[in-house]
Enzyme design. Structure first.
Site, PDB file in Angstrom:
ATOM      1  N   ARG A 119     -80.649  73.904  66.949  1.00 25.69           N
ATOM      2  CA  ARG A 119     -81.212  75.057  67.655  1.00 25.69           C
ATOM      3  C   ARG A 119     -80.971  74.952  69.161  1.00 25.69           C
ATOM      4  NH1 ARG A 119     -87.094  76.590  68.974  1.00 25.69           N
ATOM      5  NH2 ARG A 119     -86.962  78.848  69.291  1.00 25.69           N
ATOM      6  N   HIS A 123     -78.842  77.684  71.416  1.00 25.03           N
ATOM      7  CA  HIS A 123     -79.428  78.359  72.579  1.00 25.03           C
ATOM      8  C   HIS A 123     -78.639  78.068  73.847  1.00 25.03           C
ATOM      9  CE1 HIS A 123     -83.596  79.823  71.203  1.00 25.03           C
ATOM     10  NE2 HIS A 123     -82.890  79.546  70.115  1.00 25.03           N
ATOM     11  N   ASP A 124     -78.024  76.894  73.918  1.00 26.09           N
ATOM     12  CA  ASP A 124     -77.185  76.575  75.068  1.00 26.09           C
ATOM     13  C   ASP A 124     -75.903  77.404  75.039  1.00 26.09           C
ATOM     14  OD1 ASP A 124     -76.340  75.123  77.414  1.00 26.09           O
ATOM     15  OD2 ASP A 124     -74.997  73.979  76.117  1.00 26.09           O
ATOM     16  N   ILE A 127     -75.855  81.332  75.721  1.00 24.19           N
ATOM     17  CA  ILE A 127     -76.082  81.821  77.085  1.00 24.19           C
ATOM     18  C   ILE A 127     -75.068  81.197  78.036  1.00 24.19           C
ATOM     19  CG2 ILE A 127     -77.745  82.004  78.977  1.00 24.19           C
ATOM     20  CD1 ILE A 127     -78.387  83.668  76.417  1.00 24.19           C
ATOM     21  N   GLY A 129     -72.202  80.105  77.587  1.00 29.71           N
ATOM     22  CA  GLY A 129     -71.330  79.083  77.025  1.00 29.71           C
ATOM     23  C   GLY A 129     -71.961  77.711  76.873  1.00 29.71           C
ATOM     24  N   ASP A 131     -72.492  74.681  78.083  1.00 26.73           N
ATOM     25  CA  ASP A 131     -72.382  74.018  79.385  1.00 26.73           C
ATOM     26  C   ASP A 131     -73.606  73.187  79.749  1.00 26.73           C
ATOM     27  OD1 ASP A 131     -74.242  75.979  79.825  1.00 26.73           O
ATOM     28  OD2 ASP A 131     -73.112  77.049  81.365  1.00 26.73           O
ATOM     29  N   ASN A 154     -86.986  80.171  74.627  1.00 29.65           N
ATOM     30  CA  ASN A 154     -86.652  78.747  74.720  1.00 29.65           C
ATOM     31  C   ASN A 154     -87.853  77.821  74.857  1.00 29.65           C
ATOM     32  OD1 ASN A 154     -83.932  79.312  74.568  1.00 29.65           O
ATOM     33  ND2 ASN A 154     -83.604  79.266  76.783  1.00 29.65           N
ATOM     34  N   PRO A 222     -81.252  85.856  70.570  1.00 29.06           N
ATOM     35  CA  PRO A 222     -81.793  86.664  69.463  1.00 29.06           C
ATOM     36  C   PRO A 222     -83.269  86.359  69.224  1.00 29.06           C
ATOM     37  CG  PRO A 222     -79.655  85.762  68.883  1.00 29.06           C
ATOM     38  CD  PRO A 222     -80.045  85.106  70.177  1.00 29.06           C
ATOM     39  N   HIS A 252     -80.911  78.406  59.430  1.00 21.08           N
ATOM     40  CA  HIS A 252     -82.330  78.421  59.077  1.00 21.08           C
ATOM     41  C   HIS A 252     -82.585  77.787  57.714  1.00 21.08           C
ATOM     42  CE1 HIS A 252     -83.082  81.984  62.055  1.00 21.08           C
ATOM     43  NE2 HIS A 252     -82.932  80.820  62.651  1.00 21.08           N
TER      44      HIS A 252
END
Length: 394
Positions: A119, A123-124, A127, A129, A131, A154, A222, A252
């Protein structure tokens, strides 16, 4: 082993391994999805929480072919062209071995680390790319600037401490060499395999962002109550097809879903003050009971960090997630929305029709693609020694 060596994959009913080759481009073959670890004692059964298990690492590499065609067609941006297989072969030859060994030890102590890092990685990458911007505690040295960690989607992310542990081990051997972005990419993949998921090749050579993107994270991660139109828009804008979107949401299959993500569906769906009418009654009852029971335990728990306001979504990479969607039993509203679109519903049905083989293959392909989104390479960005802080902060 700087020359090119061709690898031959050996399949058995239990495991397979390959002999490493460096400098070759990875062959893009997502059906090869086997464990890369063997040990004298399984990490999960380590006898001591303070002792790391002895792990024999079986490296995985593949022969030349297919890389450019795959990434040219499916990856946004050009940064991937500077990524390589075994990027640290000269500067830190033990880098990937260290990541794998640390992940095996961590997984033995914390089985939920696989879902946490998967996860965190998503999430990284979603947003700006892959990085490592999501790991930052301040943005470009500005502690007053809001950071991605603080964005509502987050706030429930976990696993930052696990990345710090792996990074510290790397810094002890190769200070200032391996980027946090590569640590996260490799650790997420290794965690997936430890949890029984498919193997996919991870190219390395990413660099770390100097800033965090709070506003983008707030708007474009999302959400659990998103409808199918918005979900497909968010994934499409990052180059993912409907089929790839369905495969990625199959993450999930493992982990836990926080009760805060389903609360409105349980008791105040779209502001009506009532549950989502589409929820089967027995599932609704279960969700209410589990979240209420967890809430009661959390109230009586003196250590809030030990409370778990969550519902398990599963523990294996198989087809149960998709079978549940066919039966109207998706826990998140956004998950169940995959059945509200003809094309995505067809993919759900296809993934639900076997023991998970089709899903695993497509998930591996989509994750490989995800891992190259918007990467910084070459002279871009920086390599942080402390993943939570830009270089100019220490």
């Amino acid at each position: 082993m700087l020359g090119t060596v061709k690898a031959r994959w050996v399949f058995t009913t239990v495991v397979f391994f390959s002999v490493v080759v460096s400098r070759s481009k990875p062959r893009v073959d997502s059906e090869r999805e086997k464990p890369f670890l063997s040990s004298s004692s399984s990490p999960a059964k380590s006898s001591s929480a303070s002792e790391e298990p002895v792990v024999t690492l079986v490296s995985m590499a593949s022969s030349d072919g297919g890389q450019e065609e795959f990434y040219t067609e499916t990856t946004t941006g050009e940064g991937w062209r500077n990524l390589e297989y075994d990027f640290y072969r000269n500067s830190c030859p033990q880098a990937e071995t260290i990541v794998r060994s640390k992940m095996a030890w961590i997984y033995g102590q914390h089985r939920n680390v696989s879902a946490q890092l998967l996860r965190l990685f998503f999430h990284d990458c979603f947003i700006e790319g892959c990085d490592a911007s999501v790991l930052l505690d301040d943005s470009n040295g500005d502690k007053n600037h809001s950071i991605e960690k603080q964005a509502t989607p987050n706030r429930s992310l976990k696993g930052f401490d696990k990345i710090d542990q792996i990074k510290e081990a790397l810094e002890n051997v190769c200070p200032g060499v391996v980027s946090c972005a590569d640590v996260l990419a490799l650790a997420a993949r290794d965690g997936i395999i430890l949890a029984g998921g498919p193997y996919y090749p991870v190219l390395t050579g990413r660099r770390d962002s100097t800033q965090s993107y709070f506003d983008v994270a707030l708007e474009e991660i999302p959400k659990p109550d998103d409808n199918i139109t918005h979900i497909l828009h968010l994934f499409s804008s990052r180059g993912f097809s409907e089929r790839e979107t369905v495969a990625l949401l199959g993450a999930h299959n493992i982990g836990k879903i926080g009760c805060e993500f389903i609360q409105s569906r349980v008791d105040n769906f779209t502001g009506t003050g009532q549950p989502d009418p589409a929820l089967p009654f027995d599932l609704l009852t279960t969700m209410k009971l589990k979240c209420q029971d967890n809430a009661n335990r959390a109230t009586s728990n003196t250590d809030a960090s030990q409370s778990s306001l969550s519902i398990s979504s599963g523990a294996v990479f198989d087809s149960h997630y998709y079978q549940n969607l066919l039966r109207g039993r998706g826990i998140l509203f956004a998950d169940q929305q995959l059945m509200a679109n003809r094309m995505t519903a067809q993919v759900v049905a296809a993934f639900a029709s076997d023991n998970g083989s089709a899903f695993r293959m497509e998930f591996a392909q989509a994750m490989r693609k995800m891992s190259t989104l918007g990467v910084l390479t070459g002279s871009q960005g920086q390599v942080r020694s402390v993943c939570s802080l830009p270089v100019n902060s220490y």
